[in-house]
Design an enzyme around this catalytic site. Structure first.
Site, PDB file in Angstrom:
ATOM      1  N   ARG A   1     -94.756  32.444 109.986  1.00 26.16           N
ATOM      2  CA  ARG A   1     -93.723  31.770 109.201  1.00 26.16           C
ATOM      3  C   ARG A   1     -93.049  30.636 109.970  1.00 26.16           C
ATOM      4  O   ARG A   1     -92.270  29.867 109.410  1.00 26.16           O
ATOM      5  CB  ARG A   1     -92.656  32.775 108.767  1.00 26.16           C
TER       6      ARG A   1
ATOM      7  N   CYS B   1     -89.479  30.404 108.893  1.00 30.44           N
ATOM      8  CA  CYS B   1     -88.686  31.266 109.764  1.00 30.44           C
ATOM      9  C   CYS B   1     -88.907  32.714 109.351  1.00 30.44           C
ATOM     10  O   CYS B   1     -88.994  33.039 108.168  1.00 30.44           O
ATOM     11  CB  CYS B   1     -87.195  30.980 109.733  1.00 30.44           C
TER      12      CYS B   1
ATOM     13  N   GLU C   1    -109.673  20.177  99.244  1.00 34.34           N
ATOM     14  CA  GLU C   1    -109.403  21.373 100.037  1.00 34.34           C
ATOM     15  C   GLU C   1    -110.111  21.302 101.393  1.00 34.34           C
ATOM     16  O   GLU C   1    -109.546  21.663 102.428  1.00 34.34           O
ATOM     17  CB  GLU C   1    -109.822  22.619  99.239  1.00 34.34           C
TER      18      GLU C   1
ATOM     19  N   LYS D   1     -96.574  29.339 107.304  1.00 36.95           N
ATOM     20  CA  LYS D   1     -97.334  29.875 106.181  1.00 36.95           C
ATOM     21  C   LYS D   1     -96.529  29.915 104.887  1.00 36.95           C
ATOM     22  O   LYS D   1     -97.029  29.642 103.815  1.00 36.95           O
ATOM     23  CB  LYS D   1     -97.816  31.284 106.532  1.00 36.95           C
TER      24      LYS D   1
ATOM     25  N   HIS E   1    -114.254   2.435  95.137  1.00 37.44           N
ATOM     26  CA  HIS E   1    -113.043   1.678  94.793  1.00 37.44           C
ATOM     27  C   HIS E   1    -112.089   1.564  95.986  1.00 37.44           C
ATOM     28  O   HIS E   1    -110.908   1.292  95.808  1.00 37.44           O
ATOM     29  CB  HIS E   1    -112.336   2.339  93.610  1.00 37.44           C
TER      30      HIS E   1
ATOM     31  N   ASN F   1     -82.890  32.466 107.649  1.00 35.96           N
ATOM     32  CA  ASN F   1     -84.067  31.757 107.138  1.00 35.96           C
ATOM     33  C   ASN F   1     -83.613  31.039 105.870  1.00 35.96           C
ATOM     34  O   ASN F   1     -83.119  31.684 104.954  1.00 35.96           O
ATOM     35  CB  ASN F   1     -85.166  32.788 106.847  1.00 35.96           C
ATOM     36  N   GLY F   2     -83.753  29.725 105.840  1.00 34.26           N
ATOM     37  CA  GLY F   2     -83.322  28.970 104.658  1.00 34.26           C
ATOM     38  C   GLY F   2     -82.570  27.723 105.089  1.00 34.26           C
ATOM     39  O   GLY F   2     -82.650  27.307 106.247  1.00 34.26           O
TER      40      GLY F   2
ATOM     41  N   LYS G   1    -108.176  21.395 104.957  1.00 36.77           N
ATOM     42  CA  LYS G   1    -108.478  22.396 105.994  1.00 36.77           C
ATOM     43  C   LYS G   1    -108.726  21.698 107.324  1.00 36.77           C
ATOM     44  O   LYS G   1    -108.238  22.121 108.350  1.00 36.77           O
ATOM     45  CB  LYS G   1    -109.717  23.230 105.645  1.00 36.77           C
TER      46      LYS G   1
ATOM     47  N   TRP H   1     -88.913  27.924 112.376  1.00 39.57           N
ATOM     48  CA  TRP H   1     -89.585  26.690 111.969  1.00 39.57           C
ATOM     49  C   TRP H   1     -88.441  25.706 111.733  1.00 39.57           C
ATOM     50  O   TRP H   1     -87.682  25.839 110.779  1.00 39.57           O
ATOM     51  CB  TRP H   1     -90.385  26.924 110.691  1.00 39.57           C
TER      52      TRP H   1
ATOM     53  N   GLU I   1    -105.421  20.068 108.755  1.00 40.32           N
ATOM     54  CA  GLU I   1    -104.318  20.943 109.162  1.00 40.32           C
ATOM     55  C   GLU I   1    -104.632  21.766 110.410  1.00 40.32           C
ATOM     56  O   GLU I   1    -103.728  22.086 111.169  1.00 40.32           O
ATOM     57  CB  GLU I   1    -103.841  21.843 108.020  1.00 40.32           C
TER      58      GLU I   1
END
Ligand code: F6R
Length: 614
Positions: free
Chosen positions: A27, A2, A487, A609, A510, A101-102, A491, A75, A494
């Protein structure tokens, strides 16, 4: 998560708020809203599910006058992303509006109590509970808005950055924070508020970072006053921003992510500028100089981080153990903080974070501090919370990263890990002079090698075209390239929503080998080095099962080129530098596949983010 903004001054608030929300959209972007005020009794709220642009379209033709306002881009945590749950939220009597925000953790108990007292709630959010609580206190105790906010904040648990307005106090904005960030921009007789400095930098460079449990009372006539939630006066500490406006624009690129991929030569150069010199043969991390001895003598280094930053920590583990011979553990911050870890006085805890605000990393740090550890931060955002709570640290200097998928922040984090390992190795005499000098030279050559590699962008786009419709993908690597496999997979998933997994190449047999067939692309790092032959065997196993193989190889390689369906050459370098170079083709593959699949590259679904909730 947010983004919140606020403005009070002589300008029209609306354009400032909208521009600010667009900058903060990284955000959270499932709904957006604003509140505007012209004078007493005139308080208007507009909010909409969707992006900031949906809000702009919605308010077209409506009354957007006013010199005071607040805004929010959401968000979702409590309640679906819809118009009703979007912020700002009104108090029951329509006097107060609030953006938040929170997470208010005890919202349910407070809500039940307020319902008993006759409050009626429209949304499912914890934020609406907070604004009703403030209203309840304001009306029952006949106190000012700031006092009602102060009392209310003493009753809530959790994290908050809030900004509130009351239609009976039209010249005032009240803001407060705990565990979520809030910055106040100090203009000439005007004030800006935002979750980070990006909405503020084009108006003023003078900012105050609000600390936890502080309340800012901004009055158009009397300026800024800060108190603590225990009602103690605090003198505002004004700092100057180093950020440049151009860093926040796309600069001709289609997406921030692509711009940030291309910024890596510059970003990496900035991350080591003034910190190493190959000609003179030294390396020095100014921010941690006073702690060098302490780290070099640590029994153990514990690296805590989340997501991509955790991958950088994994590379750091290889570097530090190999070069400096100090045991390293790399922990997901979210797990570490809840499992009662053993932290000894001689342990050093390093947090890696782009934003410097990630709630889990922050909470893990606080826990480590309570247990007596020395805390270091490897952080990108200057002045962020993690940079302030750690004992010392080094900024990565990647510059603002706007694309939600981390790119330049990651490669600069790995660069910092390499420098830390080299500095410690030199101090502990666990590296030969020759290797140390080779590494220094390779670090200095890194920006130009990345530039060279970026020239393959069109060629890499061609490979992306072939695999854009894949349902699954496997990424493989060995040694310090294994985290790059993780990574690469992160990428891809996402931003293009293709399921992908990263594995140590030898682990494939395995289990994941069962997935391989002619439809499965396998992305492998097969560069020259200690593990080369072993990786060649692993990729033969892929080919034997008809898997499609895309390999990153060292320039001039012959063997892997002959086996792989496609190969991408990276410039020859020391094995320790390979993870940084090998990251770049995987970034470009993901980027192009996401663009071809028409995904929102810079703002992938469900993500944000800065993850300021646990
Ligand atoms: C992925 C990504 C995230 C972040 C993670 C930690 O591309 O960006 O996985 O790495 O949310 O964020 P920071 O580094 O800000 O602590």
């Amino acid at each position: 998560m947010c983004g919140i903004v606020g403005y009070i001054g002589d300008k029209k608030a609306y354009p400032v708020l909208i521009k600010g929300l667009s900058r903060l959209e990284y955000r959270g972007y499932d709904s957006a809203g604003i509140a505007l005020m012209s004078n007493e009794e005139d308080l208007r709220v507009y909010k909409r599910q969707g992006k900031v642009q949906d809000l702009v379209d919605f308010v077209d033709g409506m009354d957007i006058e006013g010199n005071v306002g607040i805004g929010h881009t959401r968000w979702a945590t409590h309640g679906l992303p819809n118009d009703v749950n979007a912020h700002p939220h009104f108090s029951g009597d329509g006097d107060i509006v609030l953006v938040h925000n929170g997470i208010i953790e005890n919202y349910d108990i407070i809500k039940k109590e307020l319902i008993k007292r006759g409050h009626v709630f429209k949304s499912e959010t914890d934020t609406e509970v907070l604004v009703h609580l403030i209203e309840d206190i304001k009306n029952n105790s006949t106190v000012s808005l700031e006092e009602a906010v102060r009392i209310a904040l003493n009753e809530v648990h959790g994290a908050y950055a809030i900004v509130a307005l009351s239609k009976h106090e039209p010249n005032k904005i009240i803001a407060a924070k705990k565990s979520s960030p809030l910055v106040i921009g100090m203009g000439e007789d005007e004030y800006y508020l935002a979750s980070d400095a990006t909405p503020i930098v084009e108006y003023t460079k003078n900012v105050v970072y609000l600390e936890d449990e502080q309340i800012a009372i901004i009055d158009r006539n009397n300026g800024l006053r800060i108190i603590s939630i225990s009602n103690k006066e605090v003198s505002p500490y004004v700092q100057e921003l180093e950020m440049q406006l151009e860093e926040l624009e796309k600069g001709g690129y289609d997406h921030f992510m692509l711009k940030e991929i291309y910024e890596q030569p510059r970003a990496i150069h900035d991350s080591f500028r003034g910190r190493l010199n190959a000609q003179e043969g030294w390396i020095s991390l100014g921010g941690i100089r006073d702690f060098e001895e302490r780290i070099a003598e640590a029994n153990r280094i514990i690296i805590i981080a989340c997501g991509t930053s955790w991958h950088a920590g994994l590379v750091g583990e290889y570097y530090i153990e190999d070069l400096a011979r100090i045991p390293v553990e790399v922990e997901y911050a979210s797990e570490f903080r809840y499992r009662n870890p053993i932290i000894r006085p001689n342990d050093v805890v390093i947090a890696i974070s782009q934003s410097g605000e990630t709630a889990d990393t922050l909470a893990a740090l606080k826990m480590a501090k309570e247990k007596g550890a020395t805390l270091l931060g490897i952080v990108n955002v200057v002045g962020s919370t993690i940079s302030r709570v750690t004992d010392a640290g080094s900024y990565t200097h990647a510059g603002p990263e706007i694309g939600v998928a981390s790119t330049k922040a990651f490669t600069t984090q790995v660069t910092l890990m390499a420098m830390l390992a080299m500095m410690l190795a030199k101090k502990r005499k666990t590296v030969t002079e020759e290797r140390f000098n080779t590494l220094l030279n390779e670090m200095e050559a890194l920006p130009s090698k990345i530039e060279k590699l970026l020239e393959s962008n069109d060629y890499i786009r061609g490979i992306a075209e072939i695999y854009k419709d894949a349902q699954n993908a496997l990424y493989l690597g060995r040694g310090s390239s294994f985290p790059i496999a993780l990574e690469g997979a992160l990428k891809l998933k996402e931003i293009s929503y293709i399921h992908a997994e990263g594995y140590p190449a030898a682990e494939m047999k395995h289990g994941p080998i069962a997935l391989i067939d002619e439809n499965m692309p396998v992305f492998v790092i097969a560069t020259k080095g200690e593990n080369y032959e072993k990786v060649v065997s692993n990729i033969q196993e892929v080919k034997a099962r008809k898997g499609k193989l895309v390999a990153i190889v060292t320039q001039g390689d012959v063997t892997v080129k002959n086996i792989a369906d496609h190969y991408i050459e990276i410039p020859d370098t020391d094995e320790m530098i390979v993870p940084i170079l090998a990251t770049i083709p995987w970034q470009l593959i993901s980027y192009h596949i996401a663009v071809m699949r028409e995904c929102n590259v810079d703002q992938p679904r469900n993500l944000a983010k800065s993850v300021t909730v646990e």
